[in-house]
Design an enzyme around this catalytic site. Structure first.
Site, PDB file in Angstrom:
ATOM      1  N   VAL A 163       8.040   5.223  -2.776  1.00 24.66           N
ATOM      2  CA  VAL A 163       6.972   4.746  -4.185  1.00 24.66           C
ATOM      3  C   VAL A 163       5.327   4.539  -3.444  1.00 24.66           C
ATOM      4  CG1 VAL A 163       6.598   4.431  -6.086  1.00 24.66           C
ATOM      5  CG2 VAL A 163       8.921   4.573  -5.487  1.00 24.66           C
ATOM      6  N   CYS A 164       4.863   4.793  -3.609  1.00 20.24           N
ATOM      7  CA  CYS A 164       2.799   5.121  -3.943  1.00 20.24           C
ATOM      8  C   CYS A 164       2.802   4.687  -2.186  1.00 20.24           C
ATOM      9  CB  CYS A 164       3.031   3.051  -4.564  1.00 20.24           C
ATOM     10  SG  CYS A 164       0.868   3.029  -4.737  1.00 20.24           S
ATOM     11  N   THR A 165       1.880   3.557  -1.397  1.00 18.10           N
ATOM     12  CA  THR A 165       2.217   3.859   0.015  1.00 18.10           C
ATOM     13  C   THR A 165       3.261   3.790   0.530  1.00 18.10           C
ATOM     14  OG1 THR A 165       1.185   1.900  -0.432  1.00 18.10           O
ATOM     15  CG2 THR A 165      -0.647   3.176  -0.920  1.00 18.10           C
ATOM     16  N   THR A 185       2.248  10.325  -2.321  1.00 18.57           N
ATOM     17  CA  THR A 185       1.136   8.962  -2.354  1.00 18.57           C
ATOM     18  C   THR A 185       0.331   8.350  -3.302  1.00 18.57           C
ATOM     19  OG1 THR A 185       0.652   7.102  -0.669  1.00 18.57           O
ATOM     20  CG2 THR A 185      -0.201   9.704  -0.270  1.00 18.57           C
ATOM     21  N   ALA A 219       4.838   9.084  -5.991  1.00 19.62           N
ATOM     22  CA  ALA A 219       3.125   9.107  -6.489  1.00 19.62           C
ATOM     23  C   ALA A 219       2.656   7.660  -6.732  1.00 19.62           C
ATOM     24  CB  ALA A 219       1.998  10.402  -7.169  1.00 19.62           C
TER      25      ALA A 219
END
Length: 217
Positions: free
Chosen positions: A99-101, A119, A149
């Protein structure tokens, strides 16, 4: 089914807790939080703390692996113990996710080269440096690697994984149990939608967030 969620100091908590709330509702699921070392893990602000009872070594072969992100992820892309764990655990996972970075950590572990992935939008260029192809999507499947994202997308990712594992009705029932029915008050959740004054204000907020935080006694 064992689902391992990685934690580390300065993690973005919602990246981990959003998916956890979904995974915890899946039938016959065991969710395990793990980190390089046992003990307390704090978020970037130092205000929220989680007690981690398992090391990465103690969770060698989860069925689902989830790596959250945080601003600190960029600092972890060289030599952090999580990279070896990701590489090793990925050999036998049903799904390896981020998730995310957190996707930067999958990429730094060598998993995303030549693959489409997503990301947080501020990290597209960083993801590209590892040979991935950043795409502006909420959730991206590349066979058994799944990337989400920014931050809140973790809930969507977990619901899609739940649907693949247990069918859409189970995933929808979990969604209903959480009353996950997003109706945001503003339509500015992506840079494609946010007007320039909002983007400028975000810059001011980021500078404020990055100031040292004093603890209260």
């Amino acid at each position: 089914m064992q689902i391992a969620i990685a934690l580390f100091p300065k993690v973005t908590i919602l990246d981990a807790i959003g998916p956890y709330q979904v995974f915890a509702g899946m039938p016959d699921a065991e969710v395990v939080f793990c980190a390089a070392e046992k003990g307390r893990v704090s978020d970037a602000k130092g205000w929220l703390h989680l007690d981690v009872e398992h090391t990465f070594d103690e969770v060698p072969s989860p069925d689902v692996l989830l790596v959250p992100g945080g601003n600190v992820a960029r600092e972890m892309t060289s030599g952090h113990p999580i990279l070896d764990w990701i590489r090793s655990a990925h050999r036998t996972t049903t799904y390896t996710t981020s998730v995310c970075t957190g996707s930067l950590l999958l990429a730094a572990a060598g998993l995303l080269r030549g693959l489409r992935a997503t990301t947080h939008w501020v990290a597209y260029d960083a993801l590209r440096e590892y040979g991935a192809e950043p795409v502006e999507q909420r959730v991206v499947f590349a066979d058994r690697i799944v990337t989400g994202a920014g931050v809140s997308a973790g809930i969507d990712l977990a619901l899609e994984v739940a649907a693949r594992l247990h069918g859409p009705e189970v995933a929808q029932a979990i969604q209903l149990s959480l009353e996950y029915d997003p109706q945001p008050p503003f339509d500015t959740g992506s840079p494609a939608k946010a007007p320039q004054p909002v983007m400028d204000r975000l810059g001011d907020l980021v500078a404020l967030w990055q100031k040292p935080v004093s603890s209260t006694s």
